[in-house]
Design a protein around this motif. Sequence first.
Motif, short mmCIF file in Angstrom:
data_model
loop_
_atom_site.label_atom_id
_atom_site.label_comp_id
_atom_site.label_asym_id
_atom_site.label_seq_id
_atom_site.Cartn_x
_atom_site.Cartn_y
_atom_site.Cartn_z
N ARG A 4 2.84 -3.00 12.41
CA ARG A 4 1.47 -2.77 11.99
C ARG A 4 1.10 -3.80 10.92
O ARG A 4 1.91 -4.15 10.06
CB ARG A 4 1.31 -1.35 11.45
N VAL A 5 -0.15 -4.28 10.97
CA VAL A 5 -0.57 -5.36 10.07
C VAL A 5 -1.97 -5.08 9.54
O VAL A 5 -2.87 -4.73 10.31
CB VAL A 5 -0.55 -6.73 10.78
N ILE A 6 -2.14 -5.27 8.24
CA ILE A 6 -3.45 -5.24 7.58
C ILE A 6 -3.66 -6.58 6.90
O ILE A 6 -2.81 -7.04 6.13
CB ILE A 6 -3.55 -4.10 6.56
N ASP A 80 -13.11 1.79 11.41
CA ASP A 80 -11.67 1.98 11.24
C ASP A 80 -10.95 0.64 11.13
O ASP A 80 -9.89 0.56 10.50
CB ASP A 80 -11.10 2.76 12.43
N ARG A 81 -11.51 -0.41 11.71
CA ARG A 81 -10.84 -1.70 11.74
C ARG A 81 -11.31 -2.66 10.65
O ARG A 81 -10.58 -3.57 10.27
CB ARG A 81 -11.01 -2.37 13.11
N SER A 253 7.60 -5.61 5.91
CA SER A 253 6.81 -4.44 6.30
C SER A 253 5.90 -4.00 5.16
O SER A 253 4.74 -3.63 5.38
CB SER A 253 7.73 -3.30 6.72
N ARG A 254 6.41 -4.03 3.94
CA ARG A 254 5.57 -3.69 2.79
C ARG A 254 4.40 -4.67 2.68
O ARG A 254 3.26 -4.28 2.45
CB ARG A 254 6.40 -3.75 1.51
N MET A 255 4.71 -5.96 2.84
CA MET A 255 3.69 -6.98 2.64
C MET A 255 2.59 -6.91 3.68
O MET A 255 1.41 -7.01 3.35
CB MET A 255 4.35 -8.37 2.66
N VAL A 256 2.94 -6.76 4.93
CA VAL A 256 1.93 -6.85 5.98
C VAL A 256 1.23 -5.53 6.25
O VAL A 256 0.17 -5.51 6.86
CB VAL A 256 2.51 -7.41 7.30
N TYR A 257 1.80 -4.40 5.76
CA TYR A 257 1.17 -3.13 6.10
C TYR A 257 1.24 -2.06 5.01
O TYR A 257 0.22 -1.57 4.55
CB TYR A 257 1.77 -2.58 7.39
N ARG A 258 2.43 -1.71 4.59
CA ARG A 258 2.60 -0.49 3.80
C ARG A 258 1.87 -0.56 2.45
O ARG A 258 1.24 0.41 2.03
CB ARG A 258 4.08 -0.19 3.58
N ASN A 259 1.95 -1.68 1.75
CA ASN A 259 1.28 -1.80 0.46
C ASN A 259 -0.24 -1.70 0.61
O ASN A 259 -0.91 -1.02 -0.17
CB ASN A 259 1.64 -3.12 -0.22
N ALA A 260 -0.76 -2.39 1.59
CA ALA A 260 -2.21 -2.37 1.81
C ALA A 260 -2.68 -0.98 2.21
O ALA A 260 -3.71 -0.51 1.72
CB ALA A 260 -2.59 -3.38 2.89
N ALA A 261 -1.95 -0.33 3.09
CA ALA A 261 -2.33 1.02 3.51
C ALA A 261 -2.39 1.95 2.31
O ALA A 261 -3.31 2.77 2.18
CB ALA A 261 -1.35 1.54 4.56
N LEU A 263 -2.93 1.09 -0.89
CA LEU A 263 -4.08 0.75 -1.73
C LEU A 263 -5.39 1.23 -1.12
O LEU A 263 -6.31 1.61 -1.86
CB LEU A 263 -4.14 -0.77 -1.92
N LEU A 264 -5.47 1.21 0.20
CA LEU A 264 -6.71 1.59 0.88
C LEU A 264 -6.78 3.08 1.18
O LEU A 264 -7.74 3.54 1.83
CB LEU A 264 -6.82 0.79 2.19
N GLY A 265 -5.80 3.83 0.71
CA GLY A 265 -5.82 5.28 0.89
C GLY A 265 -5.59 5.73 2.31
O GLY A 265 -6.01 6.83 2.70
N GLN A 266 -4.91 4.90 3.09
CA GLN A 266 -4.62 5.26 4.48
C GLN A 266 -3.23 5.87 4.56
O GLN A 266 -2.31 5.44 3.85
CB GLN A 266 -4.70 4.01 5.37
N PRO A 267 -3.05 6.85 5.44
CA PRO A 267 -1.70 7.37 5.65
C PRO A 267 -0.81 6.27 6.21
O PRO A 267 -1.22 5.52 7.10
CB PRO A 267 -1.89 8.49 6.66
N VAL A 268 0.37 6.12 5.64
CA VAL A 268 1.30 5.08 6.09
C VAL A 268 1.99 5.59 7.34
O VAL A 268 2.79 6.50 7.30
CB VAL A 268 2.32 4.72 5.01
N LYS A 269 1.63 4.97 8.48
CA LYS A 269 2.15 5.41 9.77
C LYS A 269 3.37 4.57 10.13
O LYS A 269 3.47 3.40 9.75
CB LYS A 269 1.08 5.25 10.85
N PRO A 270 4.28 5.13 10.89
CA PRO A 270 5.44 4.32 11.32
C PRO A 270 4.99 3.25 12.31
O PRO A 270 3.97 3.38 12.98
CB PRO A 270 6.36 5.35 12.00
N ASN A 271 5.77 2.17 12.38
CA ASN A 271 5.50 1.11 13.36
C ASN A 271 5.69 1.65 14.77
O ASN A 271 6.46 2.56 15.00
CB ASN A 271 6.44 -0.08 13.14
#
Length: 271
Positions: A4-6, A80-81, A253-261, A263-271
């Motif tokens: 997953r990527v943000i 959502d995107r 994984s933290r860099m491309v998805y988990r940290n951003a999720a 910060l943006l208040g999104q539930p951190v979903k598994p890849n």
Amino acid sequence: MSQRVIDFHTHAFPDALAPRAMQTLLSEAPGIAAYSDGTVGALLKSMDAAGIETSVVCSIATKIDQFEPILGWCRQIRSDRLIPFPSVHPADPKMAERIDRIAAEGFLGVKLHPFYQDFYAAQDSMLKYYEQVIRRDLLLVIHTGFDIAFPRQRRADPKAMLDVSERFPELKLVVTHLGAWQQWDEVRRHLLGRPIYMEISLAMEDLGDDVSREMLMGHPAEYLLFGTDSPWSDQTTTLSRLRSLDLPEPRLSRMVYRNAAGLLGQPVKPN
């Protein structure tokens, strides 16, 4: 399953404005390339090609009277995107009211650019701006380092950003371009290793793979964010280059998805 990527740093313009905006920006920065036409449709197409789930779309109010049209457009594209960050010019006499409206309408952050908005990050007149962003619990993304379209003024250099972060530890601050574009030796001295969010756009191209990896390994994993500054870089190419650095998977994984999720208040979903 794919990763997953943000993308925490992109730009787009209303369809009617995009051709003129892109032409102007390209003319102001000889040597810079554009990888799309600057429209939302082109950004979504780029995201699809790169496998990017969500992008933060950063706006810049270069004039005080741009607040309302930018806010209205942000309402239109929010989805959502796409997570738009509106912009309030620091010289706006209604700055506090404007930031209140952004928060009241459910937007998550604002974008500042010290060159296009003519300020210095650590100047006294900016303190009330930061206080208001903190009061409304918003994220603040700020352009840091030099800018290719302007003289090399020290408007948001690493020492200034360290001073801001230490004076306002509650500020949810995101510095761009791996701390400060083309001031990376100073990033090493003042920012690397500190609890300051950094997104990585337009840094690896200048630094090369070895130095990029060294710096990304030297910053706390929980404070790294993926960003491209699209359309000024290609999302697919930037993501591929990052993955080629062979960073440990938990850090990547933290860099491309988990940290951003987070910060943006999104539930951190598994890849």
